[in-house]
Design a protein around this motif. Structure first.
Motif, short mmCIF file in Angstrom:
data_model
loop_
_atom_site.label_atom_id
_atom_site.label_comp_id
_atom_site.label_asym_id
_atom_site.label_seq_id
_atom_site.Cartn_x
_atom_site.Cartn_y
_atom_site.Cartn_z
N GLU A 40 0.85 -1.17 0.09
CA GLU A 40 0.29 -0.13 0.13
C GLU A 40 0.98 1.29 0.17
O GLU A 40 1.77 1.47 0.91
N GLU A 41 0.94 2.09 -0.94
CA GLU A 41 1.57 3.25 -1.24
C GLU A 41 0.33 4.30 -0.99
O GLU A 41 -0.16 4.49 -2.01
N GLY A 42 0.83 5.10 -0.20
CA GLY A 42 -0.14 6.29 -0.11
C GLY A 42 0.60 7.55 -0.06
O GLY A 42 1.94 7.77 -0.62
N SER A 43 0.18 8.75 0.50
CA SER A 43 0.71 10.09 0.50
C SER A 43 2.00 10.05 1.32
O SER A 43 2.22 9.66 2.43
N PRO A 44 3.06 10.87 0.81
CA PRO A 44 4.23 10.57 1.65
C PRO A 44 3.92 11.59 3.04
O PRO A 44 4.71 11.43 3.96
N THR A 45 3.05 12.44 2.99
CA THR A 45 2.60 13.46 4.14
C THR A 45 1.96 12.55 4.83
O THR A 45 1.75 12.96 6.12
N HIS A 46 1.06 11.28 4.69
CA HIS A 46 0.44 10.69 5.61
C HIS A 46 1.23 9.70 6.30
O HIS A 46 2.32 9.39 5.83
N LYS A 47 0.84 9.61 7.51
CA LYS A 47 1.67 8.60 8.40
C LYS A 47 1.68 7.21 7.79
O LYS A 47 2.61 6.59 8.49
N HIS A 48 0.86 6.90 7.08
CA HIS A 48 1.05 5.45 6.70
C HIS A 48 1.26 5.30 5.30
O HIS A 48 0.53 4.92 4.39
N HIS A 49 2.49 5.93 4.94
CA HIS A 49 2.46 6.10 3.34
C HIS A 49 3.32 4.84 2.64
O HIS A 49 3.24 4.81 1.49
N SER A 50 3.71 4.01 3.44
CA SER A 50 4.23 2.89 2.80
C SER A 50 4.08 1.60 3.75
O SER A 50 4.58 1.46 4.98
N ASN A 51 3.11 0.50 3.20
CA ASN A 51 2.76 -0.58 4.18
C ASN A 51 3.01 -1.91 3.31
O ASN A 51 2.60 -2.09 2.23
N LEU A 52 3.48 -2.86 3.95
CA LEU A 52 3.43 -4.26 3.24
C LEU A 52 2.70 -5.09 4.00
O LEU A 52 2.85 -5.23 5.37
N ARG A 53 1.60 -5.63 3.70
CA ARG A 53 0.53 -6.38 4.54
C ARG A 53 0.72 -8.01 4.06
O ARG A 53 0.62 -8.21 2.69
N PHE A 54 0.86 -8.74 4.85
CA PHE A 54 1.03 -10.21 4.54
C PHE A 54 -0.39 -10.82 5.08
O PHE A 54 -0.86 -10.72 6.11
N ARG A 55 -1.25 -11.21 3.99
CA ARG A 55 -2.51 -11.81 4.06
C ARG A 55 -2.89 -13.17 3.32
O ARG A 55 -2.02 -13.48 2.50
N ARG A 56 -3.66 -13.76 3.94
CA ARG A 56 -4.21 -15.08 3.56
C ARG A 56 -5.45 -15.20 3.93
O ARG A 56 -5.66 -15.38 4.97
N GLY A 57 -6.49 -15.79 2.75
CA GLY A 57 -7.74 -16.09 3.13
C GLY A 57 -8.67 -15.01 4.07
O GLY A 57 -9.49 -15.27 4.73
N GLY A 58 -8.35 -13.57 3.67
CA GLY A 58 -9.02 -12.68 4.14
C GLY A 58 -8.55 -12.09 5.49
O GLY A 58 -9.04 -11.20 6.22
N LYS A 59 -7.63 -12.93 5.83
CA LYS A 59 -6.99 -12.45 7.32
C LYS A 59 -5.67 -12.20 7.42
O LYS A 59 -4.68 -12.69 6.55
#
Length: 167
Positions: A40-59
């Motif tokens: 997930e790449e968002g705005s650099p000014t937002h506190k969550h601007h780069s996230n890597l999420r590991f998911r499987r089966g909706g969890k």
């Protein structure tokens, strides 16, 4: 939101000294778990601007939030997982226990967040939390790699392509 992962060279540059801890944690997840990786790449000014999420089966197993010079490891433990944590409590470091005890319980579970700066001391405890949350589901490679037919353990598509092109 962008679903393609940033090149590791960019991530490593941003993480700085925390890159060793990042490599240890993501390497463990990619080796022992078969998961979808959502970038997930968002705005650099937002506190969550780069996230890597590991998911499987909706969890979601874990979310890694990249910051300048460090990353945040975010894990949510549901009711059953909190019960397992209490059984394993003596296995965890004081810092992990403090975070767990101080965390508020929301409707979907207890949210734990760890700032990983430069050392890897918390990574082993985070890996234990992942085992509580979900058992590893990837079959480990046999000693003879030709028997498994898999080239992608712990590597991105781009990394595999680079290795093949170099040979």
């Amino acid at each position: 939101m962008k679903n393609t992962t940033k090149p590791y060279t960019e991530v490593k540059k941003k993480l700085g000294k925390a890159s060793d801890a990042w490599e240890k944690l993501t390497g463990h997840i990619r080796f022992y778990y078969e998961m979808d990786e959502l970038w997930e790449e968002g705005s650099p000014t937002h506190k969550h601007h780069s996230n890597l999420r590991f998911r499987r089966g909706g969890k979601t197993l874990i979310t890694l939030c990249i910051r300048e010079g460090y990353f945040i490891s975010a894990i949510v433990l549901g009711k059953d997982e909190r019960d397992k944590f209490e059984q394993w409590r003596k296995e965890f470091d004081k810092e992990m226990l403090k975070e767990y005890d101080d965390a508020h319980v929301y409707h979907d579970g207890k949210w734990l967040g760890f700032d990983i700066k430069k050392d890897t001391s918390l990574i082993d405890d985070i890996i234990r939390l992942l085992e509580i949350k979900r058992k590893p589901n990837r079959k480990i490679m046999p000693k003879n790699l030709e028997d498994c037919g898999r080239l992608d353990i712990g590597l991105s598509h781009q990394e595999i392509t680079n290795i093949i092109v170099q040979d």
